[in-house]
Motif scaffolding. Structure first.
Motif, PDB file in Angstrom:
ATOM      1  N   LEU A  96      -8.378  49.051 -44.867  1.00  0.00           N
ATOM      2  CA  LEU A  96      -9.020  49.822 -45.936  1.00  0.00           C
ATOM      3  C   LEU A  96     -10.227  49.081 -46.491  1.00  0.00           C
ATOM      4  O   LEU A  96     -11.274  49.693 -46.778  1.00  0.00           O
ATOM      5  CB  LEU A  96      -8.010  50.094 -47.058  1.00  0.00           C
ATOM      6  CG  LEU A  96      -6.879  51.086 -46.751  1.00  0.00           C
ATOM      7  CD1 LEU A  96      -5.903  51.160 -47.922  1.00  0.00           C
ATOM      8  CD2 LEU A  96      -7.441  52.467 -46.450  1.00  0.00           C
ATOM      9  N   SER A 137      -6.971  56.127 -53.789  1.00  0.00           N
ATOM     10  CA  SER A 137      -6.283  55.561 -52.634  1.00  0.00           C
ATOM     11  C   SER A 137      -5.731  54.177 -52.956  1.00  0.00           C
ATOM     12  O   SER A 137      -4.669  53.781 -52.453  1.00  0.00           O
ATOM     13  CB  SER A 137      -7.221  55.482 -51.432  1.00  0.00           C
ATOM     14  OG  SER A 137      -8.321  54.622 -51.719  1.00  0.00           O
ATOM     15  N   TYR A 175      -1.869  53.325 -52.710  1.00  0.00           N
ATOM     16  CA  TYR A 175      -1.465  52.245 -51.806  1.00  0.00           C
ATOM     17  C   TYR A 175      -0.545  51.259 -52.502  1.00  0.00           C
ATOM     18  O   TYR A 175       0.519  50.917 -51.989  1.00  0.00           O
ATOM     19  CB  TYR A 175      -2.701  51.524 -51.273  1.00  0.00           C
ATOM     20  CG  TYR A 175      -2.361  50.245 -50.534  1.00  0.00           C
ATOM     21  CD1 TYR A 175      -1.881  50.283 -49.232  1.00  0.00           C
ATOM     22  CD2 TYR A 175      -2.500  49.009 -51.158  1.00  0.00           C
ATOM     23  CE1 TYR A 175      -1.545  49.112 -48.563  1.00  0.00           C
ATOM     24  CE2 TYR A 175      -2.169  47.836 -50.496  1.00  0.00           C
ATOM     25  CZ  TYR A 175      -1.697  47.888 -49.194  1.00  0.00           C
ATOM     26  OH  TYR A 175      -1.353  46.740 -48.545  1.00  0.00           O
TER      27      TYR A 175
END
Length: 319
Positions: free
Chosen positions: A15, A73, A77
């Motif tokens: 990521l 995100s 996460y």
């Protein structure tokens, strides 16, 4: 466990690289600014952790949408994947190390297996002041028992574990494992120990094998439930199982809920014929003797005197 943490780290690195590269491209094509990949790392980490120092930011609509995507995100996460998938299992694994594995007791009862039957059995033992320890193989059940204030330790079922929990000093053992293999393993492991071993198992077909393996007696859960129901109903419809000795004089067996001296009982018109505590029977105890909580006492007296002591909350045992 290590593989979970490694997977989580690899996903985070992916990521970080992907968002950093996308940050550099968006800044150059939509904002007209030139940033290095290191600047991208800095911006992504500060945004994905929702810190956001504000020294580097987007002004265009697509850039702001990208910023929101990175922040959302990041939250998903950490709280939806990294925490429950890696951190919590790791912490749980560490907590297993602090589970108790032994207790120092004497004249107690060892109970193998934590389940609904043993929970109720432990409550009765506590009410009568009898020491006990529950041995359980499942760490989760040990934690649950500890929350419910039940004396429970974690065991691997080995002879060493039983020795650490006073198998040579115990008065009896209740074996209530759910699996037949565990019951047989415990009986055979402790076969040489002179300790009464009572088994609770649901299939009567294996009774003779359990007795051969060393069980003193095998109880079926259904019979235990029926016995409990019968005692409860009898207690509701009758004060106790009284026996007529002579005209106007009766005897009853009761379990004392608290300490009481023989003289106190005699002051209420009752004669203590015998008292039994942890298998030790004493006939005609002296007046200065104090009977402990959970002591089984055989009393004689008039119907009125007996009703008086039962009315005060004394538990009686039906034979």
């Amino acid at each position: 466990m290590k593989s979970r943490i490694l997977i989580s780290i690899l996903i985070f690195i992916f990521l970080l690289l992907f968002y950093s590269a996308l940050f550099v491209a968006l800044m150059q094509n939509f904002e007209g600014k030139c940033y290095s990949i290191v600047d991208g790392f800095y911006w992504v980490i500060s945004t994905i952790t929702t810190v956001g120092y504000g020294d580097i930011y987007f002004t265009t609509t697509i850039g702001r949408i990208f910023s929101v995507l990175v922040m959302v995100s990041g939250v998903l996460y950490f709280f939806g994947f990294f925490l429950p998938y890696a951190i919590l299992p790791w912490a749980e694994e560490k907590l297993k190390l602090v589970l108790p594995t032994s207790v120092k007791l004497s004249n107690h009862i060892i109970i193998c297996g934590y389940n609904l039957f043993t929970v109720e059995f432990c409550k009765i033992l506590s009410e009568f002041g009898v020491n006990y320890v529950v041995l359980e193989k499942d760490p989760e059940r040990v934690r649950k028992a500890m929350v419910e204030k039940i004396v429970c330790v974690h065991t691997d079922g080995s002879e060493r574990s039983f020795l650490d929990n006073g198998v040579t000093r115990a008065n009896a053992m209740i074996i209530a494992w759910e699996r037949l293999e565990d019951i047989l393993d415990t009986l055979l492991t402790l076969r040489e120990y002179d300790l009464p071993k009572y088994v609770v198992y649901g299939d009567y077909k294996y009774t003779k094998y359990l007795l051969y393996a060393g069980a003193k007696k095998v109880f079926l859960p259904k019979s235990l439930i029926a016995s409990s129901m019968a005692r409860m109903i009898l207690q509701e419809v009758e004060i106790g199982k009284k026996r007529v000795i002579f005209d106007g004089l009766q005897a009853i067996e009761i379990v004392l809920p608290s300490k009481v001296s023989v003289s106190e009982l005699e002051d209420k018109g009752l004669k203590v014929i015998a008292a039994c505590r942890l298998g030790k029977l004493e006939f005609n105890p002296p007046k200065d003797r104090t009977l402990e909580k959970g002591c089984v006492a055989l009393l004689a007296g008039t119907d009125e005197a007996i009703r008086g002591i039962v009315h005060e909350g004394t538990h009686f045992r039906l034979r």
